[in-house]
Design an enzyme around this catalytic site. Structure first.
Site, PDB file in Angstrom:
ATOM      1  N   SER A 255       0.584  -1.014  -0.096  1.00 64.84           N
ATOM      2  CA  SER A 255      -0.039   0.144   0.103  1.00 64.84           C
ATOM      3  C   SER A 255       0.776   1.205   0.003  1.00 64.84           C
ATOM      4  CB  SER A 255      -0.884   0.071   1.263  1.00 64.84           C
ATOM      5  OG  SER A 255      -1.123  -1.033   1.185  1.00 64.84           O
ATOM      6  N   LYS A 256       0.278   2.280  -0.577  1.00 63.98           N
ATOM      7  CA  LYS A 256       0.988   3.164  -0.746  1.00 63.98           C
ATOM      8  C   LYS A 256       1.119   3.989   1.437  1.00 63.98           C
ATOM      9  CE  LYS A 256       2.537   3.912  -4.152  1.00 63.98           C
ATOM     10  NZ  LYS A 256       4.051   3.469  -4.309  1.00 63.98           N
TER      11      LYS A 256
END
Length: 500
Positions: A255-256
């Site tokens: 994920s960011k």
RNA sequence: GGCCCAUUCGUCUAGUGGACUAGGAUGUAGCCCUCUCAAGGCUAAGACACGGGUUCGAACCCCGUAUGGGCCGCCA
């Protein structure tokens, strides 16, 4: 033989991500292994997504990891400028060159028109979606009409509509794509700025990049880049696409934003977060090496020089892998334990000061704290955890929420109160206040009272530190100091007596 | 949906046709040590996705299936 030149080319649209750090690391390792050059280039062509502060974060995070660049921002170099925003004329010049040579063309479609086109394609369930090249085959008259209207335009690459392109990837081998699936990608946007594809190819060429090590997500744009190199008549570099790092649960690209595990554990994704949590840069470096690469299959702990000497692109894993967060935790603990106590002390101070709200100056003067460092060392996995083992040194009084916890099985409040009273009396008159003397006295007391050591020591620990877990008891008592120890023991005695 | 990439213990990985009874690490469990928690020591369980080939011989080569991932933007 040309020397190796590799680059890490982040865009300032966010803080340095773990995945980006790994990409930077492998490029750096390859450069150092070959005696080549590691270049940092900033791909700031997307003005809309620029994040303030991200540039500074990328620099400090790279330096924290020890990934120094030989050319790039703040260090300069013969192939600059190293910000794409400062190279705009180059991109326009070469985009025009492509148009003049019939390799690219102006497209006058508006975003709205393109969106409508995609809408129609979806409605028709068309197999191949994407730009339908409607502006590629405009007649000169049609083209002139659009120019006369003053319509804005972009430049698109005219890719072959049939045939195949086969290229070599240093990790995966030969890969073939059908040209028919390719898009006439935009090279120059209507605002005159280049897209990634154009700027990347031009910069890699003019910066004499020999090897491109980048994330796997770029693999499918290689055919486009290949055709760009061909259109320019330039020699392409060696490509090597690194496996993506998946979320710790193995599901999806990492994920960011931070990841919340099912058990509630929070896994950060930015390098600065790991720094702030008290991970050591050398541990992070070592750990990152092992995500997609292996030194020899069995050595887990190794230093930079060892990694540099052994690094080999061909040995990089081709398959995506989950982020092994638990292994990082372990490895950081190993590195903490390996630190010289003085070194650990210096690194711990900022974390202690922050968590305990005590100035570093005062911490430095605290002899008891210094005494406990080696014992804290083998108990923590992150520097931020150190405070949990010493906070009672700086407390005015100890709060014991549940007095019943002072009384172990086989004892009563009365017997424990008596035992702690004896302990306080004994310790109050010890000729010397040091660990051996404290231990001798308390062990003698255990025997005299006919107790098990755990019974008495556990209660003393709780009374003096307010915790069931602490560094070894005797040195802890020494660190706390005679006066506070006796006061806290007596407070516990009073508490027990009041409770009965 | 199309294309591309990948598939070894839960996880990170070693393995590149015979040395594989598939090695290491982490994590998990147990034991030892022990004033707590750690650290340390020892032990245990745990994998070649599946099906076909090729070969004297396959984790390793080929094909298919399944599964996972990536990409299909005037983002990078």
């Amino acid at each position: 033989m040309s020397t190796v030149r590799v680059r890490f080319a982040p865009s300032p649209t966010g803080y340095l991500h773990i995945g980006g750090a790994r990409t930077a690391l492998f490029n750096w390792l390859y450069a150092r292994h070959t005696g080549g050059t590691f270049i940092l280039r900033i791909e700031d062509t997307d003005r809309a997504r620029f994040v303030p502060g991200s540039l500074e974060d990328i620099f400090t995070s790279l330096r924290w990891l020890g990934l120094d660049w030989d050319e790039g921002p703040e260090v300069g170099g013969p192939y600059g400028p190293y910000y794409q925003s400062e190279r705009l004329p180059l991109y326009r010049q070469w985009a025009d060159w492509l148009v003049e040579h019939g390799k690219a063309y102006r497209c006058y479609c508006t975003p709205a028109e393109l969106e409508q086109m995609r809408e129609e394609q979806r409605a028709r369930k068309q197999e191949t979606t994407g730009y339908d090249r409607r502006c590629r085959y405009l007649s000169p008259a049609e083209r002139a009409a659009r120019e006369a209207e003053g319509r804005s335009w972009v430049i698109r690459l005219a890719v072959p509509e049939s045939g195949q392109v086969t290229f070599h990837d240093a990790i995966r081998g030969d890969i073939t794509f059908d040209n028919a699936r390719l898009q006439d990608a935009v090279l120059l946007k209507s605002d005159g700025w280049p897209t990634y594809h154009l700027a990347n190819v031009i910069d890699d060429h003019f910066m004499a990049i020999t090897h491109i090590l980048r994330g796997d997500e770029w693999l499918s744009s290689v055919p486009l880049h290949w055709h760009l190199y061909a259109a320019f008549g330039w020699e392409p570099p060696v490509w090597a696409h690194l496996p993506v790092i998946l979320n710790p649960n193995g599901q999806g690209k990492m994920s960011k934003r931070e990841i919340i595990m099912p058990d509630g554990l929070v896994v950060p994704v930015f390098v600065h977060q790991y720094r702030e949590m008290g991970y050591l840069p050398e541990a992070m470096f070592n750990f990152l090496c092992g995500v997609g690469w292996s030194l020899d299959g069995f050595t887990e702990i190794y230093d930079r020089a060892t990694a540099i000497a052994a690094f080999d692109i061909a040995q990089v894993q081709a398959s995506p892998g989950a982020f092994p967060a638990d292994k990082l935790e372990w490895m950081n603990g190993v590195y903490i334990r390996r630190l010289a106590p003085d070194d650990l002390w210096e690194r711990m101070l900022p974390f202690l000061a922050q968590r305990l709200h005590v100035s570093e100056t005062r911490l430095r003067e605290h002899e008891g704290l210094r005494l406990l460092v080696p014992f804290v060392q083998e108990r923590i996995k992150k520097l931020s955890e150190a405070a949990d083992y010493v906070d009672y040194l700086f407390a005015d009084a100890i709060v014991i929420p549940d007095p019943a916890e002072l009384v172990p099985a086989g004892m009563t409040s009365q017997t424990m109160a008596a035992a702690l009273e004896r302990a306080a009396q004994t310790l109050a008159v010890l000729p010397t206040w040091d660990e051996p003397a404290i231990e001798a006295a308390l062990r003698e007391l255990v025997t005299a009272l006919g107790l098990k050591s755990g019974q008495l020591f556990g209660a003393i620990r709780l009374a003096v530190t307010g915790k069931k877990v602490s560094p070894p008891l005797f040195v802890t008592l020494q660190a706390v100091g005679r006066e506070p120890v006796c006061a806290r023991l007596n407070a516990a005695v009073a508490l027990l007596k009041r409770g009965t």
